[in-house]
Write a protein that holds these residues in place. Structure first.
Motif, PDB file in Angstrom:
ATOM      1  N   PRO A 122       0.858  -1.198   0.000  1.00 43.20           N
ATOM      2  CA  PRO A 122       0.000   0.000   0.000  1.00 43.20           C
ATOM      3  C   PRO A 122       0.890   1.243   0.000  1.00 43.20           C
ATOM      4  O   PRO A 122       2.004   1.192   0.538  1.00 43.20           O
ATOM      5  N   VAL A 123       0.460   2.321  -0.622  1.00 43.85           N
ATOM      6  CA  VAL A 123       1.195   3.581  -0.491  1.00 43.85           C
ATOM      7  C   VAL A 123       0.264   4.675   0.005  1.00 43.85           C
ATOM      8  O   VAL A 123      -0.917   4.718  -0.335  1.00 43.85           O
ATOM      9  N   ILE A 124       0.806   5.521   0.877  1.00 42.29           N
ATOM     10  CA  ILE A 124       0.043   6.646   1.418  1.00 42.29           C
ATOM     11  C   ILE A 124       0.611   7.924   0.815  1.00 42.29           C
ATOM     12  O   ILE A 124       1.800   8.206   0.941  1.00 42.29           O
ATOM     13  N   ARG A 125      -0.233   8.660   0.129  1.00 41.17           N
ATOM     14  CA  ARG A 125       0.137   9.962  -0.456  1.00 41.17           C
ATOM     15  C   ARG A 125       1.470   9.880  -1.233  1.00 41.17           C
ATOM     16  O   ARG A 125       2.407  10.624  -0.984  1.00 41.17           O
ATOM     17  N   TYR A 126       1.479   8.977  -2.186  1.00 39.83           N
ATOM     18  CA  TYR A 126       2.700   8.801  -2.977  1.00 39.83           C
ATOM     19  C   TYR A 126       2.801   9.896  -4.044  1.00 39.83           C
ATOM     20  O   TYR A 126       1.878  10.106  -4.835  1.00 39.83           O
ATOM     21  N   ARG A 127       3.931  10.570  -4.064  1.00 43.46           N
ATOM     22  CA  ARG A 127       4.141  11.659  -5.036  1.00 43.46           C
ATOM     23  C   ARG A 127       4.603  11.084  -6.366  1.00 43.46           C
ATOM     24  O   ARG A 127       5.664  10.500  -6.469  1.00 43.46           O
ATOM     25  N   THR A 128       3.769  11.288  -7.395  1.00 39.69           N
ATOM     26  CA  THR A 128       4.038  10.654  -8.690  1.00 39.69           C
ATOM     27  C   THR A 128       4.992  11.458  -9.563  1.00 39.69           C
ATOM     28  O   THR A 128       5.581  10.927 -10.480  1.00 39.69           O
ATOM     29  N   ARG A 129       5.110  12.741  -9.296  1.00 37.30           N
ATOM     30  CA  ARG A 129       5.855  13.680 -10.149  1.00 37.30           C
ATOM     31  C   ARG A 129       5.194  13.898 -11.511  1.00 37.30           C
ATOM     32  O   ARG A 129       5.771  14.490 -12.404  1.00 37.30           O
ATOM     33  N   ASP A 130       3.985  13.388 -11.670  1.00 36.57           N
ATOM     34  CA  ASP A 130       3.228  13.628 -12.898  1.00 36.57           C
ATOM     35  C   ASP A 130       2.328  14.835 -12.686  1.00 36.57           C
ATOM     36  O   ASP A 130       1.698  14.957 -11.643  1.00 36.57           O
ATOM     37  N   LEU A 131       2.275  15.690 -13.678  1.00 40.22           N
ATOM     38  CA  LEU A 131       1.453  16.891 -13.561  1.00 40.22           C
ATOM     39  C   LEU A 131       0.114  16.694 -14.250  1.00 40.22           C
ATOM     40  O   LEU A 131       0.061  16.226 -15.390  1.00 40.22           O
ATOM     41  N   SER A 132      -0.947  17.056 -13.548  1.00 41.14           N
ATOM     42  CA  SER A 132      -2.283  16.891 -14.104  1.00 41.14           C
ATOM     43  C   SER A 132      -3.269  17.829 -13.415  1.00 41.14           C
ATOM     44  O   SER A 132      -2.877  18.648 -12.573  1.00 41.14           O
ATOM     45  N   ILE A 133      -4.537  17.704 -13.800  1.00 40.78           N
ATOM     46  CA  ILE A 133      -5.629  18.470 -13.187  1.00 40.78           C
ATOM     47  C   ILE A 133      -6.740  17.461 -12.883  1.00 40.78           C
ATOM     48  O   ILE A 133      -6.952  16.551 -13.672  1.00 40.78           O
ATOM     49  N   LEU A 134      -7.433  17.624 -11.755  1.00 37.85           N
ATOM     50  CA  LEU A 134      -8.538  16.718 -11.424  1.00 37.85           C
ATOM     51  C   LEU A 134      -9.885  17.408 -11.594  1.00 37.85           C
ATOM     52  O   LEU A 134      -9.997  18.612 -11.400  1.00 37.85           O
ATOM     53  N   THR A 135     -10.899  16.613 -11.992  1.00 40.08           N
ATOM     54  CA  THR A 135     -12.245  17.152 -12.009  1.00 40.08           C
ATOM     55  C   THR A 135     -13.244  16.073 -11.594  1.00 40.08           C
ATOM     56  O   THR A 135     -13.112  14.920 -11.971  1.00 40.08           O
ATOM     57  N   LYS A 136     -14.253  16.510 -10.808  1.00 42.14           N
ATOM     58  CA  LYS A 136     -15.315  15.590 -10.399  1.00 42.14           C
ATOM     59  C   LYS A 136     -16.553  15.745 -11.274  1.00 42.14           C
ATOM     60  O   LYS A 136     -17.554  15.066 -11.064  1.00 42.14           O
ATOM     61  N   GLU A 137     -16.470  16.654 -12.259  1.00 43.70           N
ATOM     62  CA  GLU A 137     -17.586  16.840 -13.203  1.00 43.70           C
ATOM     63  C   GLU A 137     -17.998  15.477 -13.756  1.00 43.70           C
ATOM     64  O   GLU A 137     -17.129  14.688 -14.150  1.00 43.70           O
ATOM     65  N   PRO A 138     -19.313  15.224 -13.845  1.00 39.87           N
ATOM     66  CA  PRO A 138     -19.711  13.934 -14.403  1.00 39.87           C
ATOM     67  C   PRO A 138     -19.327  13.828 -15.894  1.00 39.87           C
ATOM     68  O   PRO A 138     -19.328  14.828 -16.606  1.00 39.87           O
ATOM     69  N   CYS A 139     -18.979  12.642 -16.324  1.00 32.15           N
ATOM     70  CA  CYS A 139     -18.588  12.418 -17.722  1.00 32.15           C
ATOM     71  C   CYS A 139     -19.812  11.953 -18.506  1.00 32.15           C
ATOM     72  O   CYS A 139     -20.702  11.295 -17.945  1.00 32.15           O
TER      73      CYS A 139
END
Lengths: 142, 432
Positions: free
Chosen positions: B293-310
């Protein structure tokens, strides 16, 4: 009209020799050539005895190759011969994009390769001005 | 088409209840089984009982790649080795690889999320899927493999490499779905065109590409050249492997299977959690993993999150296609540059195939960027001026897009190194 093979070459040691060796191995003979170069790259232009084969072979070797229609123009092999021919083209309103000399010659004179905007339209105009244009078959086998 | 409609389309509130229940469990699990996490939590004065809401996750410390290296090879495992049934390792670009372990339950979870991802990509039990990701310690091949079997597709476990044979099998076996890295897909397309094969002899319809960031432009290029619909699949071995998130046919971001992984976006410099819609570094916490298991693993990948329904109906949180990695982010004369931005600029200018190499060097005290771009046979003209114009156009485009002056150099086709895995796009010669 004759077919000219053009390819992209980086300005790197041994590249031209590499191209010539590929053609040599395929028994393709170079009749005329010119290189237009910038600091980083060059465009090699070739007239060979078998343009279709040369195109395919170079493409197989991953070169960026294209075939262009050019004209082979016969000029008198005497001082002022080329000058006279070029003046006539000028008078006829034909612009040259580039030109270079041929290695072989015909019994009547020297040959130069010229590239013009619309080769098909230019041929009758050039002929009318009294300059001889050779066909591919006559040139490849020289 | 869903694989697991119950979880994929679950109302958000209900999903968040599932998350909280699972989060509490995993925090307890690492606290009592992994000395690294216990001491980190204790340093921060935290106990598992302090997690009362999903937002409490933000109190927990981050885990970094370095932490995993420090605990090489099995120090981060949360189960005894007897329960570990598989290990994978990520390529160590520097030093030792990162080792991850899976229990039987973990492999089951992995196959489940891959099955969801493959279904998103258009795979059904009637598909013939060619898996051209490398098999072995790398998670790509085997990860996708078991998910594809779970879906019930006919699996061709061809692994990476041997391009001519890939194409022969693709034709003869009637492959309908291709899974590989996007750069290898470009290489396959290129080879296919070179061989002059008639596309009508191929049944390929879908592509599922991942393991490296790729641009929207590259998608269009691949979809056109291979005549397929292509989606992006995301994952990393530290979290589980491929299948953490995947695009559906709407292609409006990747659905993170967040009943198994909670994503966060943080400011890569301050570590502060950023609100939904802001661009930053992706951080993942695994909710159901047992072995690693990992807790708050930093991926170094840059992105944006959205909860808007698809539009597809899935309620999973979505992440934007990865913009780049914070660690292959180049800082050139103070400007942040990602290879994917350069790629977009090149594609927008010419019909250039996306084969390029960035070379950064320091001349005196100034950084210089040289971009080598392969001349494609398509764009080659007999005219020197045309080629010079092309160099200038790419240069101007990059200048206006990124605000940096780059030297563009056209190079011969196939002169840049090809990879059958992740593409190597950068050579940094600076000694700072």
């Amino acid at each position: 009209m004759i077919k000219q093979i053009s390819l992209f070459l980086e300005n790197k040691k041994g590249r031209l020799a590499h191209v010539c060796r590929i053609l040599g191995n395929e028994k393709i003979n170079i009749r005329a050539l010119s290189i237009a170069d910038t600091t980083n790259f060059g465009v090699l232009r070739l007239i060979v005895d078998n343009p279709e084969k040369a195109h395919d072979v170079l493409k197989e070797h991953n070169f960026a190759v294209s075939t262009t229609e050019v004209l082979a123009m016969e000029v008198s092999d005497t001082p002022g011969g080329l000058a006279g021919a070029l003046e006539r083209l000028d008078t006829a309103g034909i612009n040259l994009e580039y030109m270079y000399a041929f290695l072989g010659k015909t019994s009547q004179g020297a040959l130069v390769v010229i590239r013009v905007e619309n080769p098909l339209e230019a041929i009758p105009v050039i002929r009318e001005s009294g300059i001889k244009i050779l066909e591919g078959d006559q040139v490849y086998s020289l | 088409m869903y694989w697991n409609e119950h979880y994929e389309c679950m109302p958000r509130e209900q999903l968040e209840e599932v998350q909280l229940k699972r989060l509490k469990k995993v925090v307890e699990r690492v606290f009592y089984n992994v000395p690294f996490y216990r001491s980190k939590f204790q340093e921060a004065g935290l106990e598992p009982s302090d997690i009362k809401t999903v937002a409490d996750l933000q109190k927990l410390p981050f885990t970094t790649k370095q932490d995993l290296r420090d605990n090489y090879p099995f120090g981060m495992f949360a189960t005894p080795m007897t329960d570990i049934v598989r290990v994978h390792a990520s390529s160590g670009t520097t030093g030792k690889p990162t080792v991850v372990g899976y229990t039987r339950t973990d492999l089951n979870t992995w196959a489940e999320i891959i099955a969801r991802a493959l279904t998103c990509a258009g795979t059904t039990k009637d598909s013939v899927i060619q898996i051209a990701y490398g098999y072995g310690l790398f998670t790509g091949g085997l990860g996708v493999h078991y998910g594809a079997e779970r879906v019930g597709a006919s699996v061709i476990p061809i692994s990476g490499g041997n391009t001519q044979r890939q194409l022969m099998i693709m034709k003869d076996f009637g492959t309908t779905v291709l899974a590989c890295t996007p750069s290898y897909a470009v290489y396959l397309a290129e080879t296919l065109e070179k061989m002059g094969e008639d596309r009508a002899n191929f049944k390929l319809k879908y592509g599922i590409f991942g393991a490296e960031p790729w641009s929207e432009k590259m998608r269009q290029e691949l979809e056109k050249r291979l005549e397929i619909s292509a989606v992006d699949i995301y994952g990393l071995s530290e979290v589980i492997g491929p299948g953490v998130a995947c695009e559906c046919q709407e292609k409006q971001g990747l659905h993170i299977f967040d009943d198994h992984f909670i994503p966060e976006i943080i400011d890569p410099v301050t570590g502060e959690t950023l609100p939904e819609g802001e661009k930053g570094e992706l951080v993942f916490t695994t909710l159901t993993k047992e072995g690693f298991p990992v807790i708050r693993y930093r991926t170094r990948d840059l992105s944006i999150l959205t909860k808007e329904p698809c539009a597809c109906g899935r309620t999973h949180i979505r992440m934007h296609k990865v913009f780049g990695r914070t660690d292959d982010m180049l800082v050139i004369r103070g400007v942040n540059v990602f290879p994917s931005q350069i790629e977009t600029a090149i594609l927008e200018v010419g019909e250039t195939e996306p084969h390029y190499l960035l070379i950064v060097d320091r001349v005196g005290s100034l950084d210089e960027l040289e971009i080598q771009v392969e001349v494609s046979p398509k764009m080659f003209s007999d005219k020197v001026r045309g080629l010079e114009d092309l160099e200038r156009k790419i240069q101007h485009h990059i200048q206006s897009l990124l605000g940096i002056a780059a030297k563009v150099k056209l190079v011969e086709p196939h002169s840049l190194p090809r990879s059958e895995g992740k593409a190597k796009r950068i050579i940094d010669r600076r000694r700072i």
